[in-house]
Design an enzyme around this catalytic site. Structure first.
Site, PDB file in Angstrom:
ATOM      1  N   GLU A 110       0.859  -1.184   0.000  1.00 26.73           N
ATOM      2  CA  GLU A 110       0.000   0.000   0.000  1.00 26.73           C
ATOM      3  C   GLU A 110       0.892   1.229   0.000  1.00 26.73           C
ATOM      4  OE1 GLU A 110      -2.904   0.151   3.180  1.00 26.73           O
ATOM      5  OE2 GLU A 110      -2.892   2.345   3.216  1.00 26.73           O
ATOM      6  N   GLU A 115      -2.815  11.921   2.488  1.00 21.27           N
ATOM      7  CA  GLU A 115      -3.644  11.404   3.573  1.00 21.27           C
ATOM      8  C   GLU A 115      -3.450  12.245   4.828  1.00 21.27           C
ATOM      9  OE1 GLU A 115      -4.772   7.020   5.431  1.00 21.27           O
ATOM     10  OE2 GLU A 115      -2.705   7.374   4.792  1.00 21.27           O
TER      11      GLU A 115
END
Length: 290
Positions: A110, A115
Protein backbone atom coordinates in the site's frame (compact mmCIF):
# COMPACT_ATOMS: atom_id res chain seq x y z
CA UNK A 1 0.24 6.74 -20.58
CA UNK A 2 -3.30 6.45 -19.29
CA UNK A 3 -5.50 9.46 -18.49
CA UNK A 4 -8.43 9.51 -16.08
CA UNK A 5 -10.54 12.68 -16.34
CA UNK A 6 -14.09 13.93 -16.81
CA UNK A 7 -14.29 12.20 -20.19
CA UNK A 8 -14.00 8.69 -18.71
CA UNK A 9 -13.60 8.79 -14.90
CA UNK A 10 -16.49 6.57 -13.84
CA UNK A 11 -15.85 4.06 -16.60
CA UNK A 12 -12.32 3.52 -15.27
CA UNK A 13 -13.16 3.36 -11.56
CA UNK A 14 -15.47 1.10 -9.58
CA UNK A 15 -17.56 2.82 -6.90
CA UNK A 16 -17.15 0.54 -3.87
CA UNK A 17 -20.23 0.30 -1.66
CA UNK A 18 -18.34 -1.75 0.94
CA UNK A 19 -18.02 -1.87 4.67
CA UNK A 20 -15.12 0.41 5.58
CA UNK A 21 -12.02 -1.75 6.27
CA UNK A 22 -10.78 0.99 8.63
CA UNK A 23 -13.98 0.87 10.75
CA UNK A 24 -15.01 4.44 10.06
CA UNK A 25 -18.33 6.12 10.82
CA UNK A 26 -19.12 6.08 7.12
CA UNK A 27 -21.64 4.62 4.70
CA UNK A 28 -20.03 4.07 1.31
CA UNK A 29 -22.87 4.33 -1.19
CA UNK A 30 -23.34 2.81 -4.64
CA UNK A 31 -22.64 4.77 -7.83
CA UNK A 32 -26.37 5.16 -8.42
CA UNK A 33 -26.92 6.48 -4.88
CA UNK A 34 -23.92 8.78 -5.12
CA UNK A 35 -25.12 10.26 -8.40
CA UNK A 36 -28.68 10.77 -7.16
CA UNK A 37 -27.42 12.43 -3.95
CA UNK A 38 -24.94 14.63 -5.79
CA UNK A 39 -21.94 13.04 -4.12
CA UNK A 40 -20.28 12.33 -7.48
CA UNK A 41 -20.62 14.35 -10.65
CA UNK A 42 -18.77 15.95 -13.48
CA UNK A 43 -18.42 19.67 -12.81
CA UNK A 44 -17.36 21.33 -16.04
CA UNK A 45 -14.28 19.33 -17.03
CA UNK A 46 -13.53 18.33 -13.44
CA UNK A 47 -14.53 15.34 -11.33
CA UNK A 48 -16.34 16.01 -8.01
CA UNK A 49 -16.49 13.39 -5.24
CA UNK A 50 -17.82 14.39 -1.83
CA UNK A 51 -19.87 13.46 1.22
CA UNK A 52 -23.33 14.13 2.65
CA UNK A 53 -23.37 17.61 4.23
CA UNK A 54 -27.01 17.95 5.27
CA UNK A 55 -28.17 14.90 7.22
CA UNK A 56 -28.18 14.74 11.03
CA UNK A 57 -27.42 11.14 11.97
CA UNK A 58 -27.75 8.68 14.80
CA UNK A 59 -24.22 8.38 16.24
CA UNK A 60 -24.90 4.66 16.74
CA UNK A 61 -26.07 4.23 13.14
CA UNK A 62 -24.34 3.41 9.88
CA UNK A 63 -22.39 6.65 9.45
CA UNK A 64 -22.21 9.54 7.00
CA UNK A 65 -22.73 8.86 3.29
CA UNK A 66 -19.54 9.06 1.29
CA UNK A 67 -17.83 7.63 -1.78
CA UNK A 68 -14.93 5.24 -2.20
CA UNK A 69 -13.61 4.42 -5.66
CA UNK A 70 -10.93 2.02 -6.93
CA UNK A 71 -9.38 1.85 -10.38
CA UNK A 72 -10.42 -1.14 -12.46
CA UNK A 73 -6.81 -1.52 -13.53
CA UNK A 74 -3.89 -2.54 -11.34
CA UNK A 75 -0.35 -1.29 -11.95
CA UNK A 76 3.19 -2.57 -11.53
CA UNK A 77 5.66 0.28 -11.37
CA UNK A 78 4.31 3.60 -12.58
CA UNK A 79 4.48 7.35 -12.38
CA UNK A 80 1.12 8.53 -11.04
CA UNK A 81 0.34 12.25 -11.36
CA UNK A 82 -2.84 13.71 -9.85
CA UNK A 83 -3.84 17.31 -10.58
CA UNK A 84 -6.21 18.62 -7.90
CA UNK A 85 -8.34 21.76 -7.99
CA UNK A 86 -9.49 20.95 -4.43
CA UNK A 87 -8.83 18.25 -1.85
CA UNK A 88 -10.96 17.56 1.23
CA UNK A 89 -10.56 20.51 3.58
CA UNK A 90 -9.16 20.22 7.09
CA UNK A 91 -11.97 19.22 9.48
CA UNK A 92 -12.42 17.33 12.73
CA UNK A 93 -13.55 13.75 12.18
CA UNK A 94 -12.43 13.49 8.55
CA UNK A 95 -9.95 11.03 7.08
CA UNK A 96 -9.50 11.54 3.32
CA UNK A 97 -6.97 9.56 1.30
CA UNK A 98 -5.58 9.19 -2.22
CA UNK A 99 -3.65 5.94 -2.28
CA UNK A 100 -2.73 2.70 -4.03
CA UNK A 101 -3.14 -0.83 -2.76
CA UNK A 102 -2.48 -4.39 -3.91
CA UNK A 103 -5.16 -7.11 -3.83
CA UNK A 104 -3.94 -9.18 -0.86
CA UNK A 105 -3.20 -6.58 1.81
CA UNK A 106 -0.56 -6.10 3.08
CA UNK A 107 1.33 -8.65 0.94
CA UNK A 108 1.09 -6.64 -2.28
CA UNK A 109 1.64 -3.36 -0.55
CA UNK A 110 0.00 0.00 0.00
CA UNK A 111 1.23 3.49 -0.87
CA UNK A 112 -0.58 6.41 0.76
CA UNK A 113 0.15 9.44 -1.41
CA UNK A 114 -2.12 12.07 0.18
CA UNK A 115 -3.64 11.40 3.57
CA UNK A 116 -4.43 13.02 6.90
CA UNK A 117 -6.94 13.15 9.74
CA UNK A 118 -8.81 15.73 11.80
CA UNK A 119 -6.92 19.04 11.93
CA UNK A 120 -3.71 17.75 10.28
CA UNK A 121 -1.71 20.68 8.92
CA UNK A 122 0.46 18.76 6.44
CA UNK A 123 0.39 15.58 4.36
CA UNK A 124 1.29 12.14 5.71
CA UNK A 125 2.85 9.76 3.13
CA UNK A 126 3.16 6.10 4.09
CA UNK A 127 3.99 2.58 2.94
CA UNK A 128 2.35 -0.57 4.33
CA UNK A 129 3.79 -4.00 3.49
CA UNK A 130 4.34 -7.49 4.78
CA UNK A 131 7.24 -7.63 7.24
CA UNK A 132 10.78 -7.11 6.04
CA UNK A 133 10.64 -3.82 4.14
CA UNK A 134 12.77 -1.29 6.02
CA UNK A 135 13.49 1.59 3.66
CA UNK A 136 16.11 4.25 4.23
CA UNK A 137 16.17 7.72 2.72
CA UNK A 138 17.20 7.52 -0.94
CA UNK A 139 19.91 9.58 -2.67
CA UNK A 140 19.15 13.30 -2.69
CA UNK A 141 17.17 13.13 0.54
CA UNK A 142 13.56 13.98 1.30
CA UNK A 143 11.80 17.12 2.49
CA UNK A 144 9.70 15.43 5.18
CA UNK A 145 10.69 13.49 8.29
CA UNK A 146 10.22 9.81 9.16
CA UNK A 147 7.38 8.68 11.42
CA UNK A 148 5.87 5.30 12.27
CA UNK A 149 7.85 2.08 12.11
CA UNK A 150 11.25 1.51 10.49
CA UNK A 151 9.81 -1.74 9.10
CA UNK A 152 6.78 -0.93 6.94
CA UNK A 153 5.37 -4.37 7.83
CA UNK A 154 5.78 -4.28 11.60
CA UNK A 155 2.66 -5.28 13.54
CA UNK A 156 0.98 -6.75 10.49
CA UNK A 157 1.56 -3.62 8.46
CA UNK A 158 -1.09 -1.56 10.21
CA UNK A 159 1.10 1.37 11.31
CA UNK A 160 3.38 1.30 8.28
CA UNK A 161 6.42 3.49 7.71
CA UNK A 162 5.68 7.11 7.07
CA UNK A 163 7.01 10.51 6.11
CA UNK A 164 5.39 13.58 7.61
CA UNK A 165 5.51 16.55 5.27
CA UNK A 166 6.75 19.86 6.66
CA UNK A 167 5.29 21.84 3.74
CA UNK A 168 2.38 23.87 5.17
CA UNK A 169 0.32 23.89 1.95
CA UNK A 170 0.60 20.13 1.34
CA UNK A 171 -2.78 19.11 2.79
CA UNK A 172 -6.37 20.16 3.34
CA UNK A 173 -7.57 23.73 3.61
CA UNK A 174 -4.09 25.30 3.11
CA UNK A 175 -3.63 23.22 -0.08
CA UNK A 176 -6.90 24.60 -1.41
CA UNK A 177 -6.14 28.18 -0.32
CA UNK A 178 -2.87 27.90 -2.25
CA UNK A 179 -4.81 27.23 -5.46
CA UNK A 180 -4.69 23.45 -5.54
CA UNK A 181 -1.75 21.53 -6.93
CA UNK A 182 -0.22 18.29 -8.09
CA UNK A 183 0.90 15.11 -6.34
CA UNK A 184 3.26 12.83 -8.23
CA UNK A 185 4.32 9.36 -7.08
CA UNK A 186 7.14 7.48 -8.81
CA UNK A 187 7.15 3.75 -8.07
CA UNK A 188 10.04 1.70 -9.50
CA UNK A 189 11.91 -1.41 -8.42
CA UNK A 190 14.55 0.83 -6.83
CA UNK A 191 12.28 3.04 -4.77
CA UNK A 192 9.15 5.11 -4.20
CA UNK A 193 9.20 8.89 -4.27
CA UNK A 194 6.37 11.38 -3.78
CA UNK A 195 6.43 15.05 -4.80
CA UNK A 196 3.99 17.86 -4.09
CA UNK A 197 3.76 21.03 -6.19
CA UNK A 198 1.50 23.99 -5.56
CA UNK A 199 -0.43 24.94 -8.66
CA UNK A 200 1.87 27.82 -9.61
CA UNK A 201 4.98 25.65 -9.10
CA UNK A 202 4.03 22.66 -11.25
CA UNK A 203 6.95 21.85 -13.59
CA UNK A 204 6.31 22.63 -17.24
CA UNK A 205 7.25 19.07 -18.22
CA UNK A 206 4.28 17.85 -16.16
CA UNK A 207 1.95 20.41 -17.73
CA UNK A 208 3.13 19.44 -21.22
CA UNK A 209 2.63 15.71 -20.62
CA UNK A 210 6.33 14.82 -20.73
CA UNK A 211 7.15 14.41 -17.05
CA UNK A 212 10.83 14.25 -16.04
CA UNK A 213 11.11 13.31 -12.36
CA UNK A 214 14.86 13.80 -12.48
CA UNK A 215 14.29 17.53 -12.89
CA UNK A 216 11.86 18.01 -10.03
CA UNK A 217 14.23 18.44 -7.12
CA UNK A 218 13.89 16.90 -3.69
CA UNK A 219 10.70 14.87 -3.14
CA UNK A 220 8.56 15.02 -0.02
CA UNK A 221 9.27 11.31 0.56
CA UNK A 222 12.13 9.22 -0.83
CA UNK A 223 11.96 5.53 0.10
CA UNK A 224 14.90 3.31 -0.94
CA UNK A 225 16.44 0.04 0.20
CA UNK A 226 13.47 -2.36 0.17
CA UNK A 227 12.59 -5.12 -2.29
CA UNK A 228 9.95 -2.98 -3.95
CA UNK A 229 9.33 -5.51 -6.73
CA UNK A 230 8.39 -8.17 -4.20
CA UNK A 231 6.54 -5.98 -1.70
CA UNK A 232 4.38 -3.92 -4.11
CA UNK A 233 2.37 -5.57 -6.88
CA UNK A 234 -0.79 -5.06 -8.91
CA UNK A 235 -1.73 -1.91 -7.02
CA UNK A 236 -4.97 -0.12 -7.84
CA UNK A 237 -5.67 3.56 -7.26
CA UNK A 238 -8.15 4.51 -4.53
CA UNK A 239 -9.85 7.75 -3.46
CA UNK A 240 -12.01 7.87 -0.36
CA UNK A 241 -13.24 10.06 2.48
CA UNK A 242 -14.04 8.26 5.71
CA UNK A 243 -14.76 9.56 9.21
CA UNK A 244 -13.40 8.62 12.65
CA UNK A 245 -12.39 4.95 12.55
CA UNK A 246 -8.98 3.46 13.27
CA UNK A 247 -6.93 6.62 12.74
CA UNK A 248 -9.10 9.75 12.95
CA UNK A 249 -11.11 8.17 15.77
CA UNK A 250 -8.05 6.62 17.36
CA UNK A 251 -6.34 9.98 17.90
CA UNK A 252 -9.54 11.95 18.53
CA UNK A 253 -9.11 12.03 22.29
CA UNK A 254 -5.64 13.55 22.04
CA UNK A 255 -6.70 16.18 19.49
CA UNK A 256 -8.26 19.58 20.07
CA UNK A 257 -11.36 18.20 18.33
CA UNK A 258 -12.32 16.32 21.51
CA UNK A 259 -13.08 19.65 23.21
CA UNK A 260 -16.11 19.99 20.93
CA UNK A 261 -17.42 16.49 21.56
CA UNK A 262 -15.79 13.60 23.45
CA UNK A 263 -17.05 11.21 20.74
CA UNK A 264 -15.80 11.45 17.17
CA UNK A 265 -18.86 9.56 15.87
CA UNK A 266 -21.25 11.83 17.76
CA UNK A 267 -19.52 14.94 16.41
CA UNK A 268 -19.66 13.71 12.81
CA UNK A 269 -23.29 12.62 13.26
CA UNK A 270 -24.43 16.01 14.56
CA UNK A 271 -22.39 18.42 12.40
CA UNK A 272 -23.16 17.82 8.71
CA UNK A 273 -22.40 21.43 7.81
CA UNK A 274 -18.82 20.97 9.03
CA UNK A 275 -18.09 18.85 5.94
CA UNK A 276 -18.99 21.37 3.22
CA UNK A 277 -15.33 21.34 2.15
CA UNK A 278 -14.93 17.55 2.35
CA UNK A 279 -14.71 16.86 -1.34
CA UNK A 280 -12.25 16.06 -4.12
CA UNK A 281 -12.30 18.18 -7.27
CA UNK A 282 -9.91 16.59 -9.74
CA UNK A 283 -8.62 18.00 -13.01
CA UNK A 284 -6.94 14.79 -14.10
CA UNK A 285 -5.09 11.67 -13.04
CA UNK A 286 -2.36 10.41 -15.37
CA UNK A 287 -0.43 7.16 -15.09
CA UNK A 288 2.81 6.84 -17.05
CA UNK A 289 4.84 3.70 -17.67
CA UNK A 290 8.34 3.74 -16.17
Amino acid sequence: METYDSSNWFSKFDVQAIRDPTHGFVNYVTQQQAESQGLIRYQGNQVYMGVDTTTHLNPNGVGRNSVRIQSKRGYNQALVIADFAHVPGTACGTWPAFWMVGPNWPNQGELDILEGVNLADANHIALHTSSGCTPHVGPGGEAGYRVGNADCGAGGGFVGCGVQSTTPTSYGTPFNANGGGVYAALWTNSGIKVWYFGSRDVPQNIRSGNPDPGSWGQPQANFAGCDFAAKFRDMRIVFDITFCGDWAGGVWGSSSCAAMNPSCNAYVASQPQSFSQSYWLINSLKVYNV
